[in-house]
Design an enzyme around this catalytic site. Structure first.
Site, PDB file in Angstrom:
ATOM      1  N   ARG A  61       9.669 -22.818  -4.471  1.00 27.04           N
ATOM      2  CA  ARG A  61       9.298 -23.657  -3.330  1.00 27.04           C
ATOM      3  C   ARG A  61       7.817 -24.031  -3.407  1.00 27.04           C
ATOM      4  O   ARG A  61       6.992 -23.218  -3.803  1.00 27.04           O
ATOM      5  CB  ARG A  61       9.564 -22.893  -2.021  1.00 27.04           C
ATOM      6  CG  ARG A  61      10.942 -23.153  -1.464  1.00 27.04           C
ATOM      7  CD  ARG A  61      11.329 -22.280  -0.319  1.00 27.04           C
ATOM      8  NE  ARG A  61      10.348 -22.102   0.746  1.00 27.04           N
ATOM      9  CZ  ARG A  61      10.576 -21.402   1.855  1.00 27.04           C
ATOM     10  NH1 ARG A  61      11.765 -20.842   2.040  1.00 27.04           N
ATOM     11  NH2 ARG A  61       9.653 -21.255   2.778  1.00 27.04           N
ATOM     12  N   ARG A 108       0.230 -19.104   5.183  1.00 28.46           N
ATOM     13  CA  ARG A 108       1.434 -18.846   5.995  1.00 28.46           C
ATOM     14  C   ARG A 108       1.357 -17.467   6.651  1.00 28.46           C
ATOM     15  O   ARG A 108       1.783 -17.278   7.788  1.00 28.46           O
ATOM     16  CB  ARG A 108       2.687 -18.939   5.116  1.00 28.46           C
ATOM     17  CG  ARG A 108       3.016 -20.376   4.720  1.00 28.46           C
ATOM     18  CD  ARG A 108       3.974 -20.429   3.554  1.00 28.46           C
ATOM     19  NE  ARG A 108       5.288 -19.901   3.839  1.00 28.46           N
ATOM     20  CZ  ARG A 108       6.137 -19.456   2.917  1.00 28.46           C
ATOM     21  NH1 ARG A 108       5.804 -19.462   1.632  1.00 28.46           N
ATOM     22  NH2 ARG A 108       7.313 -19.003   3.246  1.00 28.46           N
ATOM     23  N   ARG A 137       8.973 -19.589  16.631  1.00 32.69           N
ATOM     24  CA  ARG A 137       7.814 -19.131  15.875  1.00 32.69           C
ATOM     25  C   ARG A 137       6.547 -19.178  16.709  1.00 32.69           C
ATOM     26  O   ARG A 137       5.472 -18.835  16.221  1.00 32.69           O
ATOM     27  CB  ARG A 137       7.618 -20.059  14.682  1.00 32.69           C
ATOM     28  CG  ARG A 137       8.045 -19.492  13.353  1.00 32.69           C
ATOM     29  CD  ARG A 137       7.834 -20.610  12.358  1.00 32.69           C
ATOM     30  NE  ARG A 137       7.612 -20.137  11.038  1.00 32.69           N
ATOM     31  CZ  ARG A 137       8.577 -20.054  10.130  1.00 32.69           C
ATOM     32  NH1 ARG A 137       9.805 -20.358  10.425  1.00 32.69           N
ATOM     33  NH2 ARG A 137       8.278 -19.656   8.922  1.00 32.69           N
ATOM     34  N   ARG A 168      10.000 -15.586  -5.774  1.00 35.44           N
ATOM     35  CA  ARG A 168      11.259 -16.162  -5.271  1.00 35.44           C
ATOM     36  C   ARG A 168      11.626 -17.441  -6.020  1.00 35.44           C
ATOM     37  O   ARG A 168      10.780 -18.273  -6.302  1.00 35.44           O
ATOM     38  CB  ARG A 168      11.130 -16.469  -3.778  1.00 35.44           C
ATOM     39  CG  ARG A 168      12.332 -17.224  -3.240  1.00 35.44           C
ATOM     40  CD  ARG A 168      12.366 -17.277  -1.749  1.00 35.44           C
ATOM     41  NE  ARG A 168      11.189 -17.895  -1.165  1.00 35.44           N
ATOM     42  CZ  ARG A 168      10.983 -17.972   0.150  1.00 35.44           C
ATOM     43  NH1 ARG A 168      11.841 -17.447   0.992  1.00 35.44           N
ATOM     44  NH2 ARG A 168       9.898 -18.554   0.607  1.00 35.44           N
ATOM     45  N   LYS A 179      14.471 -12.437   5.986  1.00 29.32           N
ATOM     46  CA  LYS A 179      15.276 -12.975   7.094  1.00 29.32           C
ATOM     47  C   LYS A 179      16.409 -13.866   6.577  1.00 29.32           C
ATOM     48  O   LYS A 179      17.555 -13.734   6.992  1.00 29.32           O
ATOM     49  CB  LYS A 179      14.395 -13.807   8.056  1.00 29.32           C
ATOM     50  CG  LYS A 179      13.167 -13.097   8.586  1.00 29.32           C
ATOM     51  CD  LYS A 179      12.344 -13.976   9.499  1.00 29.32           C
ATOM     52  CE  LYS A 179      11.784 -15.234   8.873  1.00 29.32           C
ATOM     53  NZ  LYS A 179      10.774 -15.020   7.817  1.00 29.32           N
TER      54      LYS A 179
HETATM   55  P1  AP5 Z   1      13.821 -14.402   1.974  1.00 31.63           P
HETATM   56  O1  AP5 Z   1      15.118 -13.856   2.455  1.00 31.63           O
HETATM   57  O2  AP5 Z   1      13.795 -15.805   1.467  1.00 31.63           O
HETATM   58  O3  AP5 Z   1      12.695 -14.203   3.077  1.00 31.63           O
HETATM   59  P2  AP5 Z   1      12.434 -15.028   4.413  1.00 31.63           P
HETATM   60  O4  AP5 Z   1      11.956 -14.053   5.416  1.00 31.63           O
HETATM   61  O5  AP5 Z   1      13.624 -15.869   4.763  1.00 31.63           O
HETATM   62  O6  AP5 Z   1      11.210 -15.925   3.916  1.00 31.63           O
HETATM   63  P3  AP5 Z   1      10.870 -17.465   4.105  1.00 31.63           P
HETATM   64  O7  AP5 Z   1       9.686 -17.744   3.210  1.00 31.63           O
HETATM   65  O8  AP5 Z   1      12.056 -18.350   3.889  1.00 31.63           O
HETATM   66  O9  AP5 Z   1      10.417 -17.493   5.570  1.00 31.63           O
HETATM   67  P4  AP5 Z   1       9.523 -18.452   6.252  1.00 31.63           P
HETATM   68  O10 AP5 Z   1       9.767 -18.027   7.629  1.00 31.63           O
HETATM   69  O11 AP5 Z   1       8.108 -18.557   5.846  1.00 31.63           O
HETATM   70  O12 AP5 Z   1      10.062 -19.888   5.740  1.00 31.63           O
HETATM   71  P5  AP5 Z   1      10.854 -21.005   6.466  1.00 31.63           P
HETATM   72  O13 AP5 Z   1      11.710 -21.646   5.467  1.00 31.63           O
HETATM   73  O14 AP5 Z   1      11.451 -20.534   7.749  1.00 31.63           O
HETATM   74  O15 AP5 Z   1      13.287 -13.415   0.820  1.00 31.63           O
HETATM   75  C1  AP5 Z   1      12.097 -13.695   0.100  1.00 31.63           C
HETATM   76  C2  AP5 Z   1      12.217 -13.154  -1.354  1.00 31.63           C
HETATM   77  O16 AP5 Z   1      12.302 -11.739  -1.271  1.00 31.63           O
HETATM   78  C3  AP5 Z   1      13.487 -13.618  -2.097  1.00 31.63           C
HETATM   79  O17 AP5 Z   1      13.173 -13.829  -3.452  1.00 31.63           O
HETATM   80  C4  AP5 Z   1      14.463 -12.450  -1.935  1.00 31.63           C
HETATM   81  O18 AP5 Z   1      15.364 -12.367  -3.012  1.00 31.63           O
HETATM   82  C5  AP5 Z   1      13.503 -11.263  -1.870  1.00 31.63           C
HETATM   83  N1  AP5 Z   1      14.027 -10.176  -1.012  1.00 31.63           N
HETATM   84  C6  AP5 Z   1      14.634 -10.330   0.204  1.00 31.63           C
HETATM   85  N2  AP5 Z   1      14.991  -9.130   0.710  1.00 31.63           N
HETATM   86  C7  AP5 Z   1      14.584  -8.199  -0.206  1.00 31.63           C
HETATM   87  C8  AP5 Z   1      14.670  -6.770  -0.257  1.00 31.63           C
HETATM   88  N3  AP5 Z   1      15.229  -6.046   0.747  1.00 31.63           N
HETATM   89  N4  AP5 Z   1      14.152  -6.141  -1.338  1.00 31.63           N
HETATM   90  C9  AP5 Z   1      13.579  -6.848  -2.359  1.00 31.63           C
HETATM   91  N5  AP5 Z   1      13.475  -8.216  -2.370  1.00 31.63           N
HETATM   92  C10 AP5 Z   1      13.968  -8.874  -1.298  1.00 31.63           C
HETATM   93  O19 AP5 Z   1       9.656 -21.994   6.898  1.00 31.63           O
HETATM   94  C11 AP5 Z   1       8.964 -22.771   5.945  1.00 31.63           C
HETATM   95  C12 AP5 Z   1       7.992 -23.713   6.676  1.00 31.63           C
HETATM   96  O20 AP5 Z   1       8.725 -24.608   7.545  1.00 31.63           O
HETATM   97  C13 AP5 Z   1       6.982 -23.034   7.604  1.00 31.63           C
HETATM   98  O21 AP5 Z   1       5.828 -22.593   6.910  1.00 31.63           O
HETATM   99  C14 AP5 Z   1       6.671 -24.175   8.597  1.00 31.63           C
HETATM  100  O22 AP5 Z   1       5.804 -25.128   8.021  1.00 31.63           O
HETATM  101  C15 AP5 Z   1       8.028 -24.843   8.767  1.00 31.63           C
HETATM  102  N6  AP5 Z   1       8.800 -24.256   9.873  1.00 31.63           N
HETATM  103  C16 AP5 Z   1      10.003 -23.600   9.784  1.00 31.63           C
HETATM  104  N7  AP5 Z   1      10.413 -23.195  11.004  1.00 31.63           N
HETATM  105  C17 AP5 Z   1       9.458 -23.588  11.885  1.00 31.63           C
HETATM  106  C18 AP5 Z   1       9.290 -23.425  13.285  1.00 31.63           C
HETATM  107  N8  AP5 Z   1      10.194 -22.763  14.031  1.00 31.63           N
HETATM  108  N9  AP5 Z   1       8.168 -23.937  13.854  1.00 31.63           N
HETATM  109  C19 AP5 Z   1       7.254 -24.617  13.141  1.00 31.63           C
HETATM  110  N10 AP5 Z   1       7.342 -24.802  11.805  1.00 31.63           N
HETATM  111  C20 AP5 Z   1       8.428 -24.274  11.174  1.00 31.63           C
END
Ligand code: AP5
Length: 213
Positions: A160, A171, A88, A127, A13
């Site tokens: 991270r 997660r 979420r 990552r 994403k």
């Molecule tokens: P990446 O693009 O980083 O994936 P992502 O879906 O963005 O993953 P995240 O881990 O950032 O999502 P998340 O939703 O858990 O974390 P967030 O920061 O929102 O890609 C991942 C890897 O794959 C990279 O190395 C990339 O290069 C590779 N890749 C990408 N596309 C590829 C492809 N097509 N082919 C091959 N490789 C590929 O949330 C973190 C924490 O914050 C949560 O756990 C929670 O505690 C809190 N939080 C955030 N938002 C909320 C909310 N709305 N409500 C409550 N808590 C929240």
């Protein structure tokens, strides 16, 4: 255009939201990035959020709803934005509909990044993220030119805290129990687009473009 990128952690994403932001100029609103920024600045919000994030739990709804409510009023969101990682939970989705409705706006599309858990573990554990500019890499599929150094700003790349194996499992479990039901929420509104997120970077970018056309 107001679009939501839905999907499990590591489904791509953030990678695709950054690409779309560069191409279309719609800001990427990532609650994860906002919370990490609060943590690195040591704010009260950051201190409160860190415990939840480090153990892979969701930060309470009222906290993230407050962050988004303020952010979407900024001038750069007037023509549209991409929500990455928000909503979420069902209460977050309902709050979003309410706040957009009060401003005479609405969600256009929710794009669901579909990918099996086994692929996610590989993606998340490999990552690496730039401490300075937030650029993302992967130890196998997207290596920087120089190990552990960002190609864009030469800052250090780090793993991270929540990309450790035990936290990844937590997660994923949280995603399946609390976030996956949002697919039906947006399907029922006729706004859900499904996307095969197992494809390579460019193929996923094309699929995103197609979904939003
Ligand atoms: P990446 O693009 O980083 O994936 P992502 O879906 O963005 O993953 P995240 O881990 O950032 O999502 P998340 O939703 O858990 O974390 P967030 O920061 O929102 O890609 C991942 C890897 O794959 C990279 O190395 C990339 O290069 C590779 N890749 C990408 N596309 C590829 C492809 N097509 N082919 C091959 N490789 C590929 O949330 C973190 C924490 O914050 C949560 O756990 C929670 O505690 C809190 N939080 C955030 N938002 C909320 C909310 N709305 N409500 C409550 N808590 C929240």
């Amino acid at each position: 255009m107001i679009c939501i990128f839905l999907g499990p952690p590591g489904s791509g994403k953030g990678t695709q939201a950054k690409k779309l932001m560069d191409k279309r100029g719609w800001p990427q609103l990532s609650t994860g990035d906002m919370l990490r920024s609060a943590i690195s600045k040591g704010t009260q919000l950051g201190v409160a959020a860190k415990g939840f994030m480090d153990r892979g739990a969701l930060v309470p709804d009222d906290v993230v709803i407050g962050l988004i409510a303020e952010r979407i009023q900024a001038a750069d969101c007037s023509k549209g934005f991409i929500l990455d990682g928000f909503p979420r939970t069902i209460p977050q989705a309902e709050a979003l509909d309410r706040m957009l409705g009060e401003a005479g706006r609405k969600v256009d599309w929710a794009v669901l990044f579909e990918i099996p858990d086994a692929d996610l573990v590989r993606r998340l554990s490999g990552r690496r993220t730039c401490l300075n500019c937030g650029a993302m890499y992967h130890v196998d599929t997207l290596r920087p030119q120089k190990a552990d150094v960002c190609d864009k700003c030469a800052s250090k790349l780090v793993q991270r805290d929540d990309d450790r194996p035990e936290v990844i499992q937590k997660r994923l479990a949280v995603y399946h129990s609390q976030t996956a039901p949002l697919a039906d929420y947006y399907r029922n509104q006729g706004k859900l687009k499904l996307l095969d997120a197992t494809q390579g970077f460019d193929a996923v970018t094309e699929a995103v473009e197609k979904a939003l056309r």
